[in-house]
Scaffold this motif. Structure first.
Motif, short mmCIF file in Angstrom:
data_model
loop_
_atom_site.label_atom_id
_atom_site.label_comp_id
_atom_site.label_asym_id
_atom_site.label_seq_id
_atom_site.Cartn_x
_atom_site.Cartn_y
_atom_site.Cartn_z
N PHE A 281 29.95 30.75 40.15
CA PHE A 281 29.70 32.01 39.45
C PHE A 281 30.31 33.18 40.23
O PHE A 281 31.02 34.01 39.65
CB PHE A 281 28.20 32.23 39.26
N ILE A 282 30.03 33.25 41.54
CA ILE A 282 30.60 34.33 42.35
C ILE A 282 32.13 34.23 42.35
O ILE A 282 32.83 35.24 42.29
CB ILE A 282 30.06 34.28 43.79
N GLY A 283 32.65 32.99 42.39
CA GLY A 283 34.09 32.81 42.34
C GLY A 283 34.69 33.32 41.05
O GLY A 283 35.77 33.92 41.04
N ASN A 284 33.98 33.12 39.94
CA ASN A 284 34.49 33.58 38.65
C ASN A 284 34.58 35.10 38.58
O ASN A 284 35.49 35.64 37.95
CB ASN A 284 33.59 33.06 37.52
N ILE A 285 33.63 35.78 39.20
CA ILE A 285 33.64 37.24 39.15
C ILE A 285 34.30 37.84 40.39
O ILE A 285 34.22 39.05 40.62
CB ILE A 285 32.22 37.81 38.99
N SER A 286 34.94 37.00 41.20
CA SER A 286 35.43 37.45 42.51
C SER A 286 36.47 38.57 42.41
O SER A 286 36.47 39.49 43.24
CB SER A 286 36.02 36.28 43.30
N TYR A 287 37.35 38.50 41.40
CA TYR A 287 38.36 39.56 41.27
C TYR A 287 37.69 40.89 40.98
O TYR A 287 37.96 41.90 41.64
CB TYR A 287 39.36 39.20 40.17
N SER A 288 36.79 40.91 40.01
CA SER A 288 36.08 42.15 39.70
C SER A 288 35.20 42.60 40.87
O SER A 288 35.10 43.80 41.16
CB SER A 288 35.22 41.97 38.45
N LEU A 289 34.58 41.65 41.55
CA LEU A 289 33.74 42.00 42.70
C LEU A 289 34.58 42.64 43.80
O LEU A 289 34.16 43.63 44.42
CB LEU A 289 33.03 40.76 43.22
N TYR A 290 35.76 42.08 44.04
CA TYR A 290 36.63 42.67 45.05
C TYR A 290 37.04 44.09 44.64
O TYR A 290 37.04 45.01 45.47
CB TYR A 290 37.88 41.81 45.24
N LEU A 291 37.33 44.29 43.36
CA LEU A 291 37.74 45.62 42.90
C LEU A 291 36.62 46.64 43.02
O LEU A 291 36.85 47.78 43.43
CB LEU A 291 38.21 45.54 41.44
N TRP A 292 35.40 46.25 42.67
CA TRP A 292 34.30 47.20 42.60
C TRP A 292 33.68 47.52 43.95
O TRP A 292 33.20 48.64 44.19
CB TRP A 292 33.20 46.68 41.67
N HIS A 293 33.63 46.54 44.86
CA HIS A 293 32.76 46.71 46.02
C HIS A 293 33.16 47.89 46.90
O HIS A 293 32.30 48.60 47.42
CB HIS A 293 32.71 45.42 46.85
N TRP A 294 34.48 48.09 47.09
CA TRP A 294 34.89 49.11 48.05
C TRP A 294 34.65 50.53 47.52
O TRP A 294 34.10 51.38 48.27
CB TRP A 294 36.34 48.91 48.46
N PRO A 295 35.00 50.87 46.27
CA PRO A 295 34.64 52.21 45.78
C PRO A 295 33.14 52.47 45.83
O PRO A 295 32.71 53.59 46.14
CB PRO A 295 35.16 52.20 44.34
N VAL A 296 32.33 51.45 45.52
CA VAL A 296 30.88 51.63 45.59
C VAL A 296 30.46 52.01 47.01
O VAL A 296 29.69 52.96 47.23
CB VAL A 296 30.15 50.34 45.15
#
Length: 651
Positions: A281-296
């Motif tokens: 599950f985390i792997g599936n959302i990994s691209y979006s997670l990588y994109l979102w985490h740093w601006p947050v």
């Protein structure tokens, strides 16, 4: 290529360490997750391109459509919300910087942008919401070259030559990475030529360069375990003090390669573990997670000079995961599976319009100076106070000027100079107090200072402009002027000795004896350089000036950021405890050199700035004492005049 759940799980092993590392929740080597992504990407994309070419159905249009569907939707969703938040949160100068990075991100050159942006007054990483997009730029630049290269190789060359070319390219890129990390660390970190070998290794695995493991279950199990252990070691024991990427990147890269290799034809223990549903599950959302985490993380931390609280750190992680799921479910999936813009033409037009609109928005924000009217007048006035006019203009003399004997003379009029102030911009920041003290004593001296200038024989900063010739010219000038009986040396000692400050992430200083140990060599290089300098002028007196306290808590811009951010309280100074720890990073070295030589004294400056547990940013009348986080202004320097006068009298 069949779908592999273990590779989905491996993506989670890539992204989670990055997120935890950036949030400050452990894993000092979590940054290697980016390298894991590179290997996975190289393996998957190279395999797909090779398969399509072999089956005579590869087209560049198809390839670009896949990339756009995979990358653009989530990226532009993140850019839209991040830009909105940036307009609300960031102060004007940061908003302008953001706008420039927004343009670079849309053009997939943000790695080049951030590399070129690195400079003497570069702001910290946690002020750049799009800094993490550098790795996306590296990948997309790689995929501009890979399909063209593979089409040519497959059309004109047999398999052995094709593989030979790619193997040679991989080795050359690795060697360039090792050399570049030692000589030009920032370039090696950000740019494609020194990162390509990581993607190429994944590609070589997909092309069958590594032997097949079918039927050799025990061997595959061993390889998978070795790979996983390698990744765990890198995540737990690597740090930013190590040279990277260089040869140190081999451990996480080969670890990733071994995991993928071992699971290609065998359902190994590692592959089964990585196929666990939560990891998938985390792997599936990994691209979006990588994109979102740093601006947050940037927006939650913005306006604070301290690390986030434990609650804030976990808030960033959970918010990033939530946004990533929504982004994956409602943005990535519809585009990827053609529920939105199903036709290629519409997708290409939409991608072009989105890119052009975002680029134009970036230019508009920059042209409006980040809408500086958003700041209240008092804060705009404080920013204006940072403007610095060097009067007289003695700072930044060039090599030829020093060689021609054109050093500035300052102090009492009509008096022959008998001392010299040499060093970097920190020495220049204190120069007004030094020469005011000299004037009161009826003395004069020379000023030889320059940005980032460390006038120690043979010492240089790896990857930065080489100032050794200027040092040679300065030493020749001092040798030719025997009337200069006292040499005063000031500098950003914390930076030189540790390589890490509030605005430096790892500057390596070296000399001819450099052993490749990165930041660990800094102290030895500085000590060696001081000893050489003193040995060259054994009959002169040396005054080594310790440095005033420095840091974001003493930066006008950071005070303004805190005042502008509703959920933060602006810092009005640096704690004395932190200032003492800062001084301790270099003081022992200076004192050790001073104790060895009767003609060397070290002047302590800390107590001139700190009292009652605080080193304040403002004087009692409200005037700023600092020009920025590590340069005192003339008001701040004036507090040092008495001790400079005492040092000149004594020496």
């Amino acid at each position: 290529m069949k779908h592999r759940l273990d590779i989905d799980g491996l993506r989670s092993i890539a992204v989670l360490p990055v997120v935890l590392y950036h949030a400050g929740l452990g894993l000092p080597g979590g940054f290697v997750g980016v390298d894991v992504f590179f290997v996975i990407s190289g393996f998957l994309i190279t395999g797909i391109v090779a398969r399509d070419i072999e089956e005579k159905r590869f087209t560049f249009a198809n390839f670009m459509e896949r990339r756009i569907r995979r990358l653009f939707p989530a990226l532009f969703a993140v850019l839209a919300l991040t830009t909105l938040m940036a307009a609300i949160v960031l102060i004007p100068s940061d908003f302008v910087d953001y706008a420039k990075s927004l343009i670079a991100t849309c053009l997939y050159v943000s790695n080049i942008h951030f590399y070129m942006e690195i400079g003497y007054f570069t702001e910290a990483a946690h002020l750049k919401p799009l800094l993490h997009t550098w790795s996306l730029a590296v990948e997309e630049q790689f995929y501009l070259f890979l399909p063209v290269t593979m089409v040519v190789l497959y059309k004109f060359f047999p398999k052995a030559i094709r593989l030979g070319v790619l193997i040679v390219a991989t080795v050359l890129s690795l060697l360039l990475s090792i050399w570049g990390t030692a000589e030009h660390a920032s370039a090696a970190f950000y740019l494609l030529p020194t990162r390509a070998w990581e993607l190429l290794l994944g590609g070589l695995l997909a092309l069958g360069v590594f032997p097949r493991l079918g039927g050799r279950k025990k061997t595959a199990e061993m390889i998978g375990i070795v790979g996983l252990v390698g990744l765990l070691i890198a995540n737990q024991f690597y740090s930013t003090a190590m040279p990277f990427p260089s040869y140190t990147a081999l451990l996480p890269v080969l670890g990733t390669l071994f995991i993928i290799w071992s699971g290609t034809e065998n359902q190994t223990l590692v592959a089964r573990g990585l196929s666990w549903r939560p990891l998938v599950f985390i792997g599936n959302i990994s691209y979006s997670l990588y994109l979102w985490h740093w601006p947050v993380i940037v927006f939650v931390r913005y306006g604070s000079n301290n690390d986030m609280s434990l609650g804030e750190k976990w808030f960033c992680v959970f918010l990033s995961v939530g946004l990533a799921y929504l982004s994956w479910r409602f943005v990535e999936q519809p585009f990827r599976y053609r529920k939105v813009l199903a036709k290629r033409t519409g997708l290409f037009i939409g991608g072009m319009i989105g890119s052009l609109a975002t680029i134009c928005l970036g230019f508009f924000i920059a042209s409006q100076q980040g809408f500086d009217q958003r700041l209240e007048p008092r804060l705009r006035g404080l920013i204006a106070s940072m403007e610095f006019e060097d009067v007289p203009n003695c700072h930044g003399l060039m090599e030829a000027q020093i060689a021609a004997g054109l050093a500035c003379t300052r102090g009492a009029d009509g008096v022959a100079p008998d001392f010299a102030l040499i060093g970097d911009s920190h020495a220049d920041a204190m120069a007004s107090a030094v020469f005011d003290a000299a004037r009161d004593l009826g003395r004069a001296g020379y000023q030889i200072t320059g940005p980032g200038y460390l006038p120690l024989p043979e010492v240089y900063r790896i990857g930065a402009y080489d100032l050794r010739q200027m040092t040679d010219n300065t030493l020749a000038f001092l040798a030719a002027h025997e009337e200069v009986r006292t040499i005063i040396l000031g500098g950003y000692w914390t930076h030189y000795v540790t390589g890490v400050t509030y605005r430096h992430e790892g500057s390596v200083y070296a000399d001819a004896g450099y052993d490749g140990s990165g930041l660990y060599y800094n102290a030895r290089a500085i000590e060696n350089g001081l000893e050489r300098l003193i040995a060259m002028f054994p009959d002169r007196q040396f005054i080594l000036l310790e440095d005033p306290p420095s840091g974001r808590d003493l930066h006008i811009l950071d005070y303004v950021r805190g005042e502008h951010t509703p959920w933060r309280k602006a810092s009005v100074g640096l704690s004395e405890e932190e200032a003492v720890a800062q001084r301790a990073s270099y003081e022992a070295l200076l004192r050790k050199v001073g104790d060895r030589h009767d003609n060397v004294v070290v002047v302590d400056l800390l107590d001139a700035f700190c009292r009652d547990g605080l080193c304040p940013l403002f004087a009692d009348d409200g005037s700023p004492l600092y020009r920025d986080g590590d340069h005192v202004n003339d008001v701040g320097a004036s507090a040092l005049k008495d001790r400079f006068e005492a040092a000149l009298v004594e020496n």
